[in-house]
Design a protein around this motif. Structure first.
Motif, mmCIF file in Angstrom:
data_model
loop_
_atom_site.group_PDB
_atom_site.id
_atom_site.type_symbol
_atom_site.label_atom_id
_atom_site.label_comp_id
_atom_site.label_asym_id
_atom_site.label_seq_id
_atom_site.Cartn_x
_atom_site.Cartn_y
_atom_site.Cartn_z
ATOM 1 N N HIS A 175 0.842 -1.203 0.000
ATOM 2 C CA HIS A 175 0.000 0.000 0.000
ATOM 3 C C HIS A 175 0.883 1.260 0.000
ATOM 4 O O HIS A 175 0.664 2.172 -0.796
ATOM 5 N N HIS A 176 1.908 1.265 0.859
ATOM 6 C CA HIS A 176 2.789 2.438 0.941
ATOM 7 C C HIS A 176 3.424 2.725 -0.407
ATOM 8 O O HIS A 176 3.610 3.871 -0.794
ATOM 9 N N ILE A 213 0.351 3.735 -3.228
ATOM 10 C CA ILE A 213 -0.369 5.010 -3.113
ATOM 11 C C ILE A 213 0.436 6.204 -3.655
ATOM 12 O O ILE A 213 -0.101 7.285 -3.826
ATOM 13 N N HIS A 221 -9.863 8.213 6.721
ATOM 14 C CA HIS A 221 -8.898 7.969 5.634
ATOM 15 C C HIS A 221 -9.625 7.370 4.422
ATOM 16 O O HIS A 221 -9.442 7.815 3.292
ATOM 17 N N LEU A 243 -0.028 5.726 10.565
ATOM 18 C CA LEU A 243 1.312 5.177 10.831
ATOM 19 C C LEU A 243 1.967 5.836 12.037
ATOM 20 O O LEU A 243 3.063 5.469 12.427
HETATM 21 C C1 HEM Z 1 -6.238 6.466 -3.190
HETATM 22 C C2 HEM Z 1 -6.516 6.134 -1.978
HETATM 23 C C3 HEM Z 1 -5.519 6.113 -0.830
HETATM 24 C C4 HEM Z 1 -4.400 6.882 -0.611
HETATM 25 C C5 HEM Z 1 -3.869 8.002 -1.494
HETATM 26 C C6 HEM Z 1 -3.818 6.434 0.630
HETATM 27 C C7 HEM Z 1 -2.686 6.969 1.211
HETATM 28 C C8 HEM Z 1 -2.058 6.458 2.310
HETATM 29 C C9 HEM Z 1 -0.825 6.970 2.863
HETATM 30 C C10 HEM Z 1 -0.016 8.149 2.294
HETATM 31 C C11 HEM Z 1 -0.512 6.209 3.935
HETATM 32 C C12 HEM Z 1 0.752 6.342 4.793
HETATM 33 C C13 HEM Z 1 1.808 5.487 4.139
HETATM 34 C C14 HEM Z 1 3.190 5.960 4.342
HETATM 35 O O1 HEM Z 1 3.434 6.998 4.979
HETATM 36 O O2 HEM Z 1 4.114 5.276 3.803
HETATM 37 C C15 HEM Z 1 -1.540 5.218 4.108
HETATM 38 C C16 HEM Z 1 -1.593 4.284 5.123
HETATM 39 C C17 HEM Z 1 -2.653 3.442 5.336
HETATM 40 N N1 HEM Z 1 -3.773 3.291 4.540
HETATM 41 FE FE1 HEM Z 1 -4.173 4.326 2.828
HETATM 42 N N2 HEM Z 1 -4.569 5.405 1.136
HETATM 43 C C18 HEM Z 1 -5.625 5.191 0.275
HETATM 44 C C19 HEM Z 1 -6.655 4.289 0.439
HETATM 45 C C20 HEM Z 1 -6.817 3.470 1.531
HETATM 46 C C21 HEM Z 1 -7.989 2.637 1.766
HETATM 47 C C22 HEM Z 1 -9.235 2.554 0.883
HETATM 48 C C23 HEM Z 1 -7.753 1.982 2.916
HETATM 49 C C24 HEM Z 1 -8.724 0.996 3.506
HETATM 50 C C25 HEM Z 1 -8.777 0.656 4.720
HETATM 51 C C26 HEM Z 1 -6.441 2.379 3.435
HETATM 52 C C27 HEM Z 1 -5.831 1.926 4.586
HETATM 53 C C28 HEM Z 1 -4.592 2.351 5.087
HETATM 54 C C29 HEM Z 1 -3.993 1.844 6.308
HETATM 55 C C30 HEM Z 1 -4.590 0.770 7.234
HETATM 56 C C31 HEM Z 1 -2.774 2.521 6.455
HETATM 57 C C32 HEM Z 1 -1.754 2.360 7.598
HETATM 58 C C33 HEM Z 1 -0.828 1.259 7.230
HETATM 59 C C34 HEM Z 1 0.147 0.903 8.337
HETATM 60 O O3 HEM Z 1 -0.199 1.058 9.508
HETATM 61 O O4 HEM Z 1 1.250 0.473 7.976
HETATM 62 N N3 HEM Z 1 -5.909 3.296 2.548
HETATM 63 N N4 HEM Z 1 -2.467 5.394 3.099
#
Ligand code: HEM
Length: 183
Positions: free
Chosen positions: A5-6, A9, A77, A133
């Motif tokens: 995911h990181h 995105i 989020h 995070l």
């Molecule tokens: C286009 C859509 C999305 C974008 C642009 C996005 C963006 C991000 C970003 C920037 C981070 C931090 C990662 C980092 O700093 O490396 C993150 C973390 C996270 N995102 Fe998304 N996100 C999106 C969609 C989603 C969706 C739909 C979910 C569903 C649950 C989600 C769940 C999470 C979770 C759980 C984390 C934390 C991960 C961890 O604890 O390691 N994201 N996201």
């Protein structure tokens, strides 16, 4: 899946940022670069949607759904991710349908307003991801100054939703009337 995911995105965030800049530049500037911005906007928008789908699918695979739904921060989020997707999908349809005429006259301001709103939404989605995070940024302070405490669920009061629906219906009716008058 968190690491995937990181990585993924970065695609929607980078393409959305680029598309926003191209729309702003293409709307207010003249010359070769502005022409190029307008002519190449559609592929950038299409790539941003593909990137967003990959980001959203990978996002849902990180935590179990119960965890997502019981965390206000995760709910916010997800909400902002879907709002960003909605706004940039609208922009893609407008640029696709409008073709070269999408930037003609006053039409360009619809693109500019949507791009600015979309920019605000995807910046907020990314910022909230950082919060998940445990790494907040200065952008969070701005959100806080605007009165949104991101650790509580964001919701629009029902009257705001009702007004939004009414504005949507009024704009739709206006569009149909204008088309009939022109045709
Ligand atoms: C286009 C859509 C999305 C974008 C642009 C996005 C963006 C991000 C970003 C920037 C981070 C931090 C990662 C980092 O700093 O490396 C993150 C973390 C996270 N995102 Fe998304 N996100 C999106 C969609 C989603 C969706 C739909 C979910 C569903 C649950 C989600 C769940 C999470 C979770 C759980 C984390 C934390 C991960 C961890 O604890 O390691 N994201 N996201």
């Amino acid at each position: 899946m968190a690491a995937t995911h990181h990585m993924l995105i970065h695609f929607p965030l980078a393409f959305w940022a680029l598309a926003t800049l191209m729309i702003l530049y293409g709307a207010v500037m003249t010359g070769r670069l502005a022409e190029l911005s307008r002519a190449t906007l559609l592929p950038v928008l299409l790539l941003s949607l593909l990137g967003a789908l990959a980001g959203i699918v990978s996002g849902f695979l990180i935590w179990p759904m119960e965890a997502n739904l019981s965390s206000p921060l995760a709910r916010n989020h997800i909400l902002m991710a879907f709002w960003s997707l909605g706004v940039f999908t609208m922009l893609t349809v407008l640029v696709w349908r409008g073709g070269e005429a999408a930037f003609d006259g006053a039409r360009r301001w619809a693109l500019v307003i949507l791009a600015l709103i979309g920019g605000l939404f995807f910046a907020t989605a990314g910022t909230l991801g950082g919060h998940l995070l445990g790494s907040s940024t200065a952008f969070s302070l701005l959100i806080e100054l605007l009165g949104w405490e991101v650790y509580t669920t964001f919701y629009s009061p029902l009257w705001v939703v009702a007004i939004m629906v009414l504005i949507g219906l009024a704009l739709g009716a206006l569009g149909i009337m204008n088309r009939r008058r022109a045709g």
